[in-house]
Write a protein that holds these residues in place. Structure first.
Motif, mmCIF file in Angstrom:
data_model
loop_
_atom_site.group_PDB
_atom_site.id
_atom_site.type_symbol
_atom_site.label_atom_id
_atom_site.label_comp_id
_atom_site.label_asym_id
_atom_site.label_seq_id
_atom_site.Cartn_x
_atom_site.Cartn_y
_atom_site.Cartn_z
ATOM 1 N N UNK A 100 46.105 -10.844 23.926
ATOM 2 C CA UNK A 100 46.425 -12.064 23.078
ATOM 3 C C UNK A 100 47.631 -12.860 23.660
ATOM 4 N N UNK A 101 47.223 -14.020 24.121
ATOM 5 C CA UNK A 101 48.148 -14.976 24.871
ATOM 6 C C UNK A 101 48.038 -16.367 24.160
ATOM 7 N N UNK A 102 49.328 -17.012 24.643
ATOM 8 C CA UNK A 102 49.323 -18.447 24.201
ATOM 9 C C UNK A 102 49.106 -19.270 25.172
ATOM 10 N N UNK A 103 48.300 -20.437 24.923
ATOM 11 C CA UNK A 103 48.259 -21.401 26.025
ATOM 12 C C UNK A 103 48.095 -22.903 25.050
ATOM 13 N N UNK A 104 49.186 -23.614 25.486
ATOM 14 C CA UNK A 104 49.012 -24.862 24.589
ATOM 15 C C UNK A 104 49.566 -24.836 23.152
ATOM 16 N N UNK A 105 48.748 -25.172 22.243
ATOM 17 C CA UNK A 105 48.673 -25.293 20.856
ATOM 18 C C UNK A 105 47.872 -24.096 20.097
ATOM 19 N N UNK A 106 47.435 -23.056 20.844
ATOM 20 C CA UNK A 106 46.573 -22.140 20.278
ATOM 21 C C UNK A 106 46.983 -20.630 20.952
ATOM 22 N N UNK A 107 46.586 -19.569 20.253
ATOM 23 C CA UNK A 107 46.741 -18.256 20.953
ATOM 24 C C UNK A 107 45.160 -17.746 21.141
ATOM 25 N N UNK A 108 45.102 -16.975 22.203
ATOM 26 C CA UNK A 108 43.264 -16.673 22.760
ATOM 27 C C UNK A 108 43.459 -15.138 22.619
ATOM 28 N N UNK A 109 42.208 -14.568 22.480
ATOM 29 C CA UNK A 109 42.041 -13.242 22.404
ATOM 30 C C UNK A 109 40.699 -13.000 21.589
ATOM 31 N N UNK A 110 39.993 -11.909 21.778
ATOM 32 C CA UNK A 110 38.863 -11.505 20.879
ATOM 33 C C UNK A 110 39.685 -10.819 19.635
ATOM 34 N N UNK A 111 38.984 -11.655 18.460
ATOM 35 C CA UNK A 111 39.431 -11.307 17.132
ATOM 36 C C UNK A 111 40.765 -12.080 16.689
ATOM 37 N N UNK A 112 41.137 -12.786 17.328
ATOM 38 C CA UNK A 112 42.368 -13.657 16.814
ATOM 39 C C UNK A 112 42.045 -14.312 15.593
ATOM 40 N N UNK A 113 40.765 -14.966 15.668
ATOM 41 C CA UNK A 113 40.403 -15.628 14.503
ATOM 42 C C UNK A 113 39.589 -14.753 13.585
ATOM 43 N N UNK A 114 38.935 -13.978 14.031
ATOM 44 C CA UNK A 114 37.693 -12.993 13.313
ATOM 45 C C UNK A 114 38.137 -11.565 13.484
ATOM 46 N N UNK A 115 38.946 -10.967 12.894
ATOM 47 C CA UNK A 115 40.075 -11.389 11.935
ATOM 48 C C UNK A 115 41.430 -10.672 11.921
ATOM 49 N N UNK A 116 41.816 -10.306 13.235
ATOM 50 C CA UNK A 116 42.803 -9.777 13.425
ATOM 51 C C UNK A 116 44.182 -10.341 13.347
ATOM 52 N N UNK A 117 44.225 -11.345 13.470
ATOM 53 C CA UNK A 117 45.770 -12.124 13.095
ATOM 54 C C UNK A 117 45.954 -12.253 11.438
ATOM 55 N N UNK A 118 44.751 -12.156 10.843
ATOM 56 C CA UNK A 118 44.863 -12.228 9.492
ATOM 57 C C UNK A 118 45.414 -10.969 9.018
ATOM 58 N N UNK A 119 44.838 -9.698 9.700
ATOM 59 C CA UNK A 119 45.253 -8.552 9.182
ATOM 60 C C UNK A 119 46.888 -8.431 9.271
ATOM 61 N N UNK A 120 47.308 -8.827 10.497
ATOM 62 C CA UNK A 120 48.576 -8.919 10.703
ATOM 63 C C UNK A 120 49.449 -9.593 10.019
ATOM 64 N N UNK A 121 49.044 -10.642 9.678
ATOM 65 C CA UNK A 121 50.012 -11.591 8.843
ATOM 66 C C UNK A 121 50.179 -11.207 7.451
ATOM 67 N N UNK A 122 48.823 -10.292 6.849
ATOM 68 C CA UNK A 122 49.017 -9.487 5.686
ATOM 69 C C UNK A 122 50.157 -8.410 5.690
ATOM 70 N N UNK A 123 49.868 -7.608 6.696
ATOM 71 C CA UNK A 123 50.715 -6.156 6.843
ATOM 72 C C UNK A 123 52.344 -6.798 7.053
ATOM 73 N N UNK A 124 52.509 -7.641 7.815
ATOM 74 C CA UNK A 124 53.714 -8.060 8.022
ATOM 75 C C UNK A 124 54.601 -8.606 6.812
ATOM 76 N N UNK A 125 53.573 -9.381 5.822
ATOM 77 C CA UNK A 125 53.851 -9.959 4.643
ATOM 78 C C UNK A 125 54.350 -8.871 3.616
ATOM 79 N N UNK A 126 53.356 -7.824 3.803
ATOM 80 C CA UNK A 126 54.131 -6.604 2.837
ATOM 81 C C UNK A 126 54.960 -5.917 3.304
ATOM 82 N N UNK A 127 55.295 -5.867 4.433
ATOM 83 C CA UNK A 127 56.353 -5.074 5.297
ATOM 84 C C UNK A 127 57.783 -5.840 4.728
ATOM 85 N N UNK A 128 57.522 -7.383 4.805
ATOM 86 C CA UNK A 128 58.885 -7.906 4.707
ATOM 87 C C UNK A 128 59.371 -8.130 3.107
ATOM 88 N N UNK A 129 58.381 -7.733 2.071
ATOM 89 C CA UNK A 129 58.324 -7.978 0.805
ATOM 90 C C UNK A 129 59.165 -6.845 0.145
#
Ligand SMILES: [Zn+2]
Length: 405
Positions: A100-129
């Motif tokens: 996963x890498x960043x370039x300009x206004x986006x991050x790139x990599x297989x699954x960033x959209x479908x749907x690994x970043x979502x999973x990461x967002x949800x797990x980090x949200x749970x960890x911080x609650x």
């Protein structure tokens, strides 16, 4: 925002999302390492965890159930699939799909959209609650083989109710497929199947001695086209809103193979069809009607050439449609958080269709645009990357912690 954007690579979210992207979870491979990693992460975050494994064609596949909160009704499921579509041999990649890498206004990599970043967002949200504040259960369900017609969740739903002994299985789910934060309460089902015509081969100099399977396939195509026209008449006002671009069930001729040489009578021909099905249509009935017409209008006349001759439907794979209530507390809550109305169907099928068999109302809503999914250089905007965790946190707070009913 500028500050946040510059520090993005130092965040917990970046670290978990890039780790998930680094696992090669293409559907043909095992997703088990990624699931084990997420299981450990969930345990550390204070969730209870259960990993379920299947062996599919000799490959170990895993699903993850993780939950926290009291044994109360009205919990919330947050769900995603861990598999991704292939990238090997897909032309156009300028980035390493597994880094996963960043370039300009986006991050790139297989699954960033479908749907690994979502999973990461949800797990980090749970960890911080503070999970001790939960009034209702928070449940994560992560699946495999969603990209293979939802086969993983299809197996999972058969055992899901008996897995939930500590907390009741919630009746609502958020599935974070890429919708650019639109909220989809419905989608069509998807089925694929083969129609095989078995004729009788021979030398092309004496056509009457054989039975040409390609010729008979033209009758199959005529019948499918007639059925397609019948299905187009099935539309309703609701479907015109949900599926504006194609408000009815529709066939697609996907692949066709038949015959061996120009001077031989083709003895077999195989047509692979798919069908996208509106929630009101019944795939079983459509299939039965097709087979009946094939039997009466084609096979009946072929049988004098041999008992093996005829038209056969085979290799059926099916993902059910989804139609969740639009007037539902979770629908209203999501609409509020995402600041979007809720009136369209998703243009693809999801695990939500399988969950519906258990009476679960699923809503499809997540970061990333559909146009970016499955593409080379799959990308997600930094804005979607950064805002997702907070949206999920608000949802968990409002549904599982605050008094909402
Ligand atoms: Zn997906």
């Amino acid at each position: 925002m500028a500050q946040q954007t510059n520090d993005i690579e130092k965040t917990e979210l970046w670290s978990l999302a890039s780790k998930l992207v680094s696992f090669d979870t293409v559907s043909a491979h095992s997703n088990s390492e990624a699931i084990e990693y997420l299981a450990d992460y969930a345990r550390e975050a204070g969730l209870q965890v259960r990993v379920l494994t299947d062996e599919i064609d000799g490959i170990k596949k895993s699903s993850l159930l993780a939950w926290a909160g009291p044994a109360a009704e009205d919990g919330l499921i947050i769900s995603g699939h861990t598999d991704v579509v292939p990238f090997d041999g897909q032309p156009g990649w300028q980035y390493d799909p597994l880094v996963m890498q960043r370039s300009g206004d986006s991050v790139y990599g297989r699954g960033v959209t479908d749907m690994k970043v979502f999973i990461a967002q949800a797990f980090v949200a749970a960890k911080e609650l503070d999970l001790t504040q939960l009034q209702r259960p928070l449940v994560f369900i992560l699946t495999y083989d969603e990209e293979v017609a939802g086969q993983g969740s299809g197996r999972l739903v058969k055992t899901l109710p008996k897995q939930f002994t500590e907390v009741p299985l919630p009746k609502v789910a958020l599935i974070g497929e890429p919708t650019d934060y639109e909220i989809f309460p419905a989608h069509k089902g998807y089925a694929s199947f083969d129609v095989r015509v078995h004729g009788k081969g021979g030398h092309s100099s004496v056509p009457a001695k054989g039975l040409n399977a390609i010729d008979k396939m033209s009758d199959v195509i005529r019948i499918v086209r007639e059925m397609d026209h019948e299905l187009q008449a099935h539309t309703t006002t609701e479907n015109k809103t949900l599926f504006a671009e194609c408000p009815y069930s529709a066939f697609n001729y996907g692949m066709i193979h038949g015959g061996l040489a120009p001077n031989m009578i083709a003895d077999t021909c195989r047509l692979t069809l798919s069908l996208r099905i509106i929630p009101d249509d019944d795939f079983g009935e459509i299939l039965k009607k097709l087979q009946t017409r094939f039997d009466h209008e084609i096979t009946a006349n072929m049988r004098e050439s041999g008992p093996e001759c005829g038209v056969f439907i085979e290799n059926i794979v099916m993902t059910p449609p989804l139609k969740s209530q639009t007037d539902h507390p979770l629908a209203h809550m999501l609409s509020n958080i995402m600041e979007r109305p809720l009136n369209q169907g998703a243009p693809y099928a999801t695990d939500g269709g399988q969950f519906a068999a258990l009476g679960i109302q699923s809503y499809i809503c997540g970061p990333g645009a559909l146009a970016e999914a499955h593409q080379p250089n799959e990308s997600l905007s930094i804005e979607n990357f950064l805002s997702g965790q907070e949206r999920i946190t608000r949802l968990i707070q409002q549904w599982c912690i605050a008094d909402h009913q």
